[in-house]
Design an enzyme around this catalytic site. Structure first.
Site, PDB file in Angstrom:
ATOM      1  N   CYS A 111      63.988  37.716  25.543  1.00 21.85           N
ATOM      2  CA  CYS A 111      62.615  38.780  25.077  1.00 21.85           C
ATOM      3  C   CYS A 111      62.506  37.116  24.473  1.00 21.85           C
ATOM      4  O   CYS A 111      60.531  36.802  25.261  1.00 21.85           O
ATOM      5  CB  CYS A 111      62.792  38.798  23.319  1.00 21.85           C
ATOM      6  SG  CYS A 111      63.563  40.432  23.248  1.00 21.85           S
TER       7      CYS A 111
ATOM      8  N   ASP B 277      69.450  12.098   2.982  1.00 23.74           N
ATOM      9  CA  ASP B 277      69.277  12.993   1.836  1.00 23.74           C
ATOM     10  C   ASP B 277      67.465  13.212   1.701  1.00 23.74           C
ATOM     11  O   ASP B 277      67.995  13.713   0.611  1.00 23.74           O
ATOM     12  CB  ASP B 277      69.669  11.988   0.487  1.00 23.74           C
ATOM     13  CG  ASP B 277      68.887  10.964   0.204  1.00 23.74           C
ATOM     14  OD1 ASP B 277      68.257  10.543   0.999  1.00 23.74           O
ATOM     15  OD2 ASP B 277      69.300  10.821  -0.845  1.00 23.74           O
TER      16      ASP B 277
ATOM     17  N   CYS C 186      66.704  39.349  21.390  1.00 19.36           N
ATOM     18  CA  CYS C 186      67.590  38.063  22.456  1.00 19.36           C
ATOM     19  C   CYS C 186      66.670  37.104  22.922  1.00 19.36           C
ATOM     20  O   CYS C 186      65.326  36.624  23.011  1.00 19.36           O
ATOM     21  CB  CYS C 186      68.544  38.735  23.453  1.00 19.36           C
ATOM     22  SG  CYS C 186      67.207  40.044  24.562  1.00 19.36           S
TER      23      CYS C 186
ATOM     24  N   ASP D  94      63.421  12.032   4.887  1.00 21.18           N
ATOM     25  CA  ASP D  94      64.659  12.124   6.353  1.00 21.18           C
ATOM     26  C   ASP D  94      64.108  13.150   6.528  1.00 21.18           C
ATOM     27  O   ASP D  94      64.635  13.453   8.091  1.00 21.18           O
ATOM     28  CB  ASP D  94      65.647  11.942   6.157  1.00 21.18           C
ATOM     29  CG  ASP D  94      66.229  10.669   5.363  1.00 21.18           C
ATOM     30  OD1 ASP D  94      65.567   9.448   5.975  1.00 21.18           O
ATOM     31  OD2 ASP D  94      66.794  10.378   4.007  1.00 21.18           O
TER      32      ASP D  94
ATOM     33  N   ASP E 154      70.262   7.062   6.910  1.00 21.78           N
ATOM     34  CA  ASP E 154      68.795   6.693   5.903  1.00 21.78           C
ATOM     35  C   ASP E 154      70.255   5.516   4.571  1.00 21.78           C
ATOM     36  O   ASP E 154      71.173   6.258   4.764  1.00 21.78           O
ATOM     37  CB  ASP E 154      68.274   8.249   5.286  1.00 21.78           C
ATOM     38  CG  ASP E 154      67.503   7.358   4.330  1.00 21.78           C
ATOM     39  OD1 ASP E 154      66.872   6.165   4.632  1.00 21.78           O
ATOM     40  OD2 ASP E 154      67.593   7.618   3.173  1.00 21.78           O
TER      41      ASP E 154
END
Length: 738
Positions: free
Chosen positions: A26, A634, A23, A638, A428
Site C-alpha cells: 500500500c 536518556d 501492508c 538524545d 550519551d
C-alpha cells in the site's frame, strides 16, 4: 501546519498523515502514485508511521495531493506538528475497530474450529454436537466473518487490483472466498478454513497497528514541553497569550519553575536554567543579562524577562521535533519482507490455480468441473499466506517476551533485525554512563574541628533545603545519607540570590553558600589549604559549592559534586568490545568532564560539546559509510540521535521523549543488558528466517501436490493450519534458548 519552505526555490515540503494502508505494498502504491504527479519530487511513504513526506513545487496544491491519495483508495490529512489530535483520534479509532473485529471473529470462529477437529482421527474421542456439522449452521456462523468482519480485506484487494498490483489481501480474499464458496455449493465443508484464516490475520494486523500507533508518543511528549500560554508585555501591562501566537521581539515574563515558551535573550533578571533535556548537561546553567535561553528548558529560581528571538517552528525545540519526525519517517518494519514476497507470490499462485483448473477441465477429466474446482481450491487454500503472515509477528512476540525477562523492551520489529548487525554504538554521558543525579562525592574544610564541623554541616543541609537548585538538592541528599538534621527553627533568616547562592543567619553565625566568586564577594578569602584541595576537583570538571561561616564559628567548607558513574558501565563497555562492537561517547557536556568519564569506562572515541543536531549528524554520516549504528541515551536532547541511528536504545529511567523515540528500552537503565539485546536480536532474526523457510516450504511443496489432485481441499486446509502451527512451535522453541 506540516508545511514549511524547503531548501530549493519555489519548493515546499509537506507531510501528510495517511489512513487505510494495510501492508507495505500500500505504501509503495501511494509513493508511486504521488511520484507521477507533475511538480512532485522526493516522495517518502513510511508504513510504520502511516505518513508521507514529499517535496513539490508551489504550483502543486494541497487539495490536489489529497485528491490523488483519495483516488488511490486511501485518505489523508495534513500533518500538524503542533496539533495531532485529529490524526490520533483516527488512528485510535482504527485500532479499536481492529480489536473489536478480531475479538468478534474469534468468538464466531471457535465453534467452527472445534468442528474441524473431527477430521483428525486422534481427536475423534472429543464430543461433537451434531448441529455444528450442519451446513446451514456453519454457513450462518461463517457468513459475518467472511463478508462483514472480513469486508475490509475485499476493499484492500480491490484497491490493489485496481492499481495494477497484488498484496497479501488479494490472496486472503481469493483463498477464503474459494473455501467459503465451495462449502456452500460443494459436498464438503471448509467454512472453518475461511473463518480461522481471517481471524488469524486480523489478530496480526491489530498487534501491528497497535505497535505503530505508539510511534507518535515521542513527538507528543516533545510537544508537551511547549507551554500553552506565555506572559507578554503589551502597553506596559503583562498579559497572557497562547504560546503559538508569540512574535519576534515580544518581551516574555518567565517565573521560577516555568518552561521558556521560545528561544530568546534575557533583558532583565538573573537565574539558572535546567537545560538537560536539550543539551544533556546535568548541572544547571547560570543565566544573566544578555544570555541566550532555549525554548522548552526550565527556569530555576528567580523571574526573568526574555526577548523572543525565535518563535514557533524556528525554535531549537521545533528543530529537534522536526529532526525526530524525519528520522522516524525513514524507517520500515521487518514485516515488509512478507509483503514483498506476496507481490510476486500472489499473482504466481493465482496463475497456477487458473492453469490447473483449465488442465483438469480440458485434459485430465474433460468436462468434469468438480475435479477442476477442487484442485484449484486446494492450490489456493494451501497457498494462503497465514503462516507467511505469522512468521514475523510470532517470533517477535516470543523474542520480545524473552527480552522483557531480561529487562529489555523492543518497541519496533525493525529493531530485532537491526540489533543483530550493530558494530558501532554511541553513548550519551549524563543519565546513561552516569547516574544523571548530582551527588556530593567529597568535602574539604578549613578552620573547623570535628564537633564544629558536624554542627556546621547540619546547618548547611538545613539551609540548602530552602533552595530548589540541583546542587542544593545534592547537598541535602548528602545530609540524608549522613543523618545530618536539625530543626529548621534554628534558622533566623535565609535569602537566595539567583545565579549566586544563599546567605543564611543561624544563631549568631552567618552562612554564605554558592560559587567561589559569590563567597569571595561577601568577604571571604580562599585559604591555601582549600586552594590545594580543590584544584584537582576543578581540573576534573567537578561542580564546587563553597560555604563560608563567620560569627561564633569561623571557617569554610567546600563540597565536591559530581554525576556518579553507573556501577555497571565499565563492565558493559568491556563486554561490547569483546563481541566486536566499537563504543563512542557523544555528549553535550564540556570536554574535561567527557574525557574523564570516557577514561573511567574504557571509551577512547569522545565527541563533546555537541548539540542534539550534532549527535544526529554524526550518526547519519556513519550510515553513509555502511556502519550499523546504535545510540544509547536518556534525555530529550538524545531524541534526534536515537531516531537517526539504526537502533535507538533508551534508558527506562530517562525522559518520556527518549523512551518513546527509541526502538529499545532498558527498563531498569542497566546498560549491561545491551549485550543481551544484541544476542536476542540475532536469535530472533534467525528464527524469523526459519519461519519464512517453513511457511514458503509448505507452499512450494504443497502447491504441486495439490495441483496433481492428491490433496482434497480439506487436507489442504489442514496442511495450511499445520504450517501455521509449525511456525508457532518453532518460535516458541526460541523461548527455551539460553
Amino acid at each position: 501546519m506540516g508545511i514549511r519552505l524547503g531548501t530549493l526555490n519555489n519548493t515546499s515540503e509537506r507531510t501528510l498523515d495517511l489512513f487505510g494502508m494495510t501492508c507495505a505494498n500500500c505504501a509503495l502504491r501511494i509513493e508511486k502514485g504521488l511520484s507521477k504527479m507533475e511538480g512532485v519530487s522526493d516522495v517518502r511513504v513510511n508504513f510504520a508511521r502511516e505518513s508521507v513526506f514529499l517535496r513539490s513545487s508551489d504550483s502543486v496544491t494541497l487539495d490536489s495531493l489529497l485528491e490523488k491519495v483519495e483516488s488511490l483508495g486511501y485518505s489523508a490529512l495534513v500533518h500538524d506538528a503542533n496539533k495531532q489530535s485529529e490524526t490520533e483520534k483516527k488512528q485510535k479509532e482504527h485500532i479499536r475497530n481492529l480489536k473489536f473485529r478480531f475479538l468478534l471473529s474469534t468468538i464466531l470462529s471457535l465453534p467452527l474450529f472445534y468442528g474441524m477437529v473431527t477430521h483428525f482421527s486422534f481427536l475423534s474421542f472429543m464430543p461433537m454436537p451434531h448441529f455444528l456439522m450442519d451446513r446451514w449452521v456453519q454457513m450462518a456462523i461463517a457468513f459475518p466473518v467472511q463478508f462483514i468482519i472480513g469486508f475490509p480485506f475485499y476493499q484492500s484487494a480491490y484497491r490493489a487490483l485496481r492499481n495494477g498490483s497484488a498484496n497479501m489481501d488479494v490472496l486472503v480474499v481469493i483463498g477464503t472466498s474459494a473455501a467459503y464458496g465451495y462449502s456452500v455449493f460443494g459436498k464438503d465443508l471448509y467454512f472453518e478454513t475461511s473463518a480461522v484464516l481471517i481471524t488469524f490475520i486480523l489478530g496480526g494486523k491489530w498487534i501491528e497497528h497497535f505497535a505503530k500507533g505508539k510511534s507518535s508518543d515521542g513527538i507528543n511528549a516533545l510537544l508537551k514541553l511547549r507551554p500553552e500560554t506565555a506572559t507578554v508585555k503589551s502597553n506596559e501591562i503583562w498579559t497572557e497569550v497562547p504560546g503559538e501566537y508569540l512574535k519576534l521581539g515580544d518581551l516574555v515574563l518567565v517565573k521560577a519553575g516555568e518552561r521558556f515558551p521560545m528561544d530568546g535573550i534575557i533583558t532583565e533578571g538573573e537565574s539558572f536554567a535546567d537545560e538537560s533535556m536539550l543539551t544533556g548537561e546535568s548541572m544547571p546553567v547560570e543565566k544573566k543579562l544578555g544570555d541566550q535561553i532555549l525554548g522548552g528548558t526550565v527556569n530555576g529560581s528567580g523571574s526573568l524577562v526574555v526577548k523572543a528571538t525565535k518563535v514557533g517552528n524556528d525554535t531549537t525545540l521545533s528543530h529537534i521535533i522536526r529532526s525526530v519526525e524525519e528520522s522516524l519517517g525513514t524507517k520500515a518494519p521487518i514485516q515488509r519482507i512478507a509483503d514483498q514476497i506476496s507481490a510476486y507470490f500472489v499473482p504466481v499462485v493465482v496463475s497456477i490455480s487458473i492453469i490447473d483448473f483449465l488442465v483438469w477441465y480440458f485434459v485430465i477429466t474433460p468436462g468434469i468441473i468438480t475435479s477442476a474446482i477442487e484442485t484449484s481450491i486446494a492450490i489456493l487454500v494451501i497457498a494462503c499466506p497465514c503462516a507467511l503472515g505469522l512468521a514475523t509477528p510470532i517470533s517477535l512476540l516470543v523474542g520480545t517476551g524473552r527480552a522483557a525477562k531480561r529487562g529489555v523492551l523492543f518497541r519496533s520489529a525493525e529493531a530485532l533485525e537491526s540489533v543483530s548487525k550493530i558494530n558501532w554504538i554511541a553513548f550519551d554521558k549524563t543519565g546513561t554512563l552516569t547516574e544523571g543525579k548530582p551527588k556530593v562525592t567529597e568535602i574539604t574544610q578549613d578552620g573547623l574541628d570535628a564537633s564544629a564541623l558536624h554542627l556546621v554541616l547540619q546547618n548547611i543541609v538545613e539551609m540548602e533545603k530552602t533552595s530548589d537548585h540541583p546542587l542544593a538538592k545534592a547537598i541535602v541528599g548528602y545530609g540524608k545519607a549522613n543523618n545530618l538534621f536539625i530543626e529548621s527553627a534554628a534558622m533566623v533568616s535565609t535569602k537566595t540570590y539567583p545565579g549566586g547562592g544563599i546567605i543564611s543567619e543561624q544563631k549568631g553565625n552567618v552562612y554564605i553558600a554558592g560559587k567561589r566568586e559569590f563567597v569571595e564577594e561577601n568577604g571571604f578569602l580562599i585559604s591555601e589549604s582549600i586552594e590545594e584541595s580543590t584544584k584537582p576537583w576543578t581540573i576534573d570538571g567537578s561542580s564546587l559549592v563553597f560555604v563560608g561561616i563567620r560569627g561564633g564559628i569561623n571557617g569554610m567548607v567546600v563540597f565536591r559534586i559530581e554525576d556518579s558513574l553507573r556501577p555497571e558501565a565499565k563492565a558493559a563497555i568491556a563486554e561490547l568490545k569483546s563481541i566486536g562492537v566499537e563504543p563512542t561517547l557523544l555528549t553535550g557536556d564540556h570536554h574535561t568532564s567527557a574525557e574523564k568519564i570516557a577514561k573511567l569506562v574504557g571509551i577512547t572515541s569522545v565527541h563533546s560539546g555537541l548539540s542534539p543536531e550534532d549527535k544526529a549528524r554524526i550518526i547519519k554520516t556513519l550510515k553513509t559509510n555502511q556502519v550499523h549504528s546504535a545510540m544509547v541515551g536518556d534525555g530529550i536532547n538524545d531524541a534526534p540521535a536515537l531516531a537517526s541511528a539504526d537502533v535507538g536504545i533508551a534508558m527506562g529511567t530517562g525522559s518520556d521523549v527518549a523512551i518513546n523515540t527509541a526502538d529499545v528500552v532498558l527498563v531498569n537503565g542497566d546498560i549491561q543488558r545491551i549485550v543481551d539485546l544484541i544476542r536476542i536480536g540475532k536469535d530472533t532474526v534467525i528464527n524469523i528466517r526459519q519461519n519464512f523457510g517453513w511457511a514458503l516450504g509448505y507452499n512450494l511443496l504443497g502447491i504441486p501436490i495439490a495441483a496433481s489432485g492428491l490433496l482434497a481441499p480439506w487436507v489442504s486446509g489442514a496442511a495450511m493450519a499445520f504450517s501455521s502451527l509449525s511456525v508457532v512451535l518453532n518460535a516458541l522453541r526460541m523461548s527455551r534458548w539460553k
